[in-house]
Enzyme design. Sequence first.
Site, PDB file in Angstrom:
ATOM      1  N   ASN A   1     -30.949  15.773 -19.195  1.00  0.00           N
ATOM      2  CA  ASN A   1     -30.284  16.507 -18.419  1.00  0.00           C
ATOM      3  C   ASN A   1     -30.668  17.884 -18.357  1.00  0.00           C
ATOM      4  OD1 ASN A   1     -28.732  14.203 -17.596  1.00  0.00           O
ATOM      5  ND2 ASN A   1     -26.685  14.850 -18.739  1.00  0.00           N
TER       6      ASN A   1
ATOM      7  N   CYS B   1     -25.067  12.714  -8.764  1.00  0.00           N
ATOM      8  CA  CYS B   1     -26.354  11.978  -8.585  1.00  0.00           C
ATOM      9  C   CYS B   1     -25.821  10.665  -9.561  1.00  0.00           C
ATOM     10  CB  CYS B   1     -27.443  12.677  -8.960  1.00  0.00           C
ATOM     11  SG  CYS B   1     -27.336  13.321 -10.712  1.00  0.00           S
TER      12      CYS B   1
ATOM     13  N   ASP C   1     -33.440  11.846 -25.657  1.00  0.00           N
ATOM     14  CA  ASP C   1     -32.725  12.802 -25.318  1.00  0.00           C
ATOM     15  C   ASP C   1     -33.687  14.010 -25.573  1.00  0.00           C
ATOM     16  OD1 ASP C   1     -31.023  14.757 -24.171  1.00  0.00           O
ATOM     17  OD2 ASP C   1     -30.304  14.920 -26.413  1.00  0.00           O
ATOM     18  N   ARG C   2     -33.832  15.100 -25.256  1.00  0.00           N
ATOM     19  CA  ARG C   2     -34.499  16.210 -25.502  1.00  0.00           C
ATOM     20  C   ARG C   2     -33.758  17.270 -26.374  1.00  0.00           C
ATOM     21  NH1 ARG C   2     -36.998  21.323 -22.134  1.00  0.00           N
ATOM     22  NH2 ARG C   2     -35.129  22.132 -22.855  1.00  0.00           N
ATOM     23  N   ASP C   3     -32.799  18.407 -25.706  1.00  0.00           N
ATOM     24  CA  ASP C   3     -32.201  19.117 -26.471  1.00  0.00           C
ATOM     25  C   ASP C   3     -31.277  18.579 -27.687  1.00  0.00           C
ATOM     26  OD1 ASP C   3     -33.589  21.252 -25.016  1.00  0.00           O
ATOM     27  OD2 ASP C   3     -32.100  21.015 -23.472  1.00  0.00           O
TER      28      ASP C   3
ATOM     29  N   ASP D   1     -31.025  22.787 -30.315  1.00  0.00           N
ATOM     30  CA  ASP D   1     -30.743  23.125 -28.933  1.00  0.00           C
ATOM     31  C   ASP D   1     -29.967  24.463 -28.979  1.00  0.00           C
ATOM     32  OD1 ASP D   1     -29.334  23.210 -26.639  1.00  0.00           O
ATOM     33  OD2 ASP D   1     -27.902  21.337 -26.904  1.00  0.00           O
TER      34      ASP D   1
END
Length: 188
Positions: free
Chosen positions: A54, A107, A11-13, A19
């Site tokens: 996301n 989605c 995951d990024r943030d 974050d």
Amino acid sequence: MAKFVPAIFLDRDGTINVDHGYVHEIDAFEFIDGVIDAMRELKKMGYALVVVTNQSGIARGKFTEAQFETLTEWMDWSLADRDVDLDGIYYCPHHPQGSIEEFRQVCDCRKPHPGMLISARDFLHIDMAASYMVGDKLEDMQAAAAANVGTKVLVRTGKPVTAEAENAADWVLNSLADLPSAIKKQQK
């Protein structure tokens, strides 16, 4: 026949960077202490590194896809300059209640759905059972479970850890920085 490789899905943030909420500018992007060294070590250990993030801020009109891509390119180069080559970067710009019509949709790529992980698996020939998903939220753990990722790792560097997220995880670590040693300890 293609050789299958184990991966670390990231995951990024809240996992790679602090974050601050809808991070989309270079000035606001702050790598979490120790994650770059950890990513370099994980590459040396033979893992592919795949970012799965996301980015509903695009659908919500908080920033544009072009702004996200500029920041992503900067992040990718910043890591490459430190000998960390990412094998893939996947992102979901959608949100069911987005204000930008082109991205307002349900989605299969938005975590907790496994779409980004499945796309990476197919494109990069990933051995899912030997792989890890690292994230700071329940949705990361759910996406990993749906994609049959072997080990789900919840980190405490992002959103406050919930009991539900903890229960969905196989491991709970303070940070991505702790993952290489945790894997080595488990492999002994």
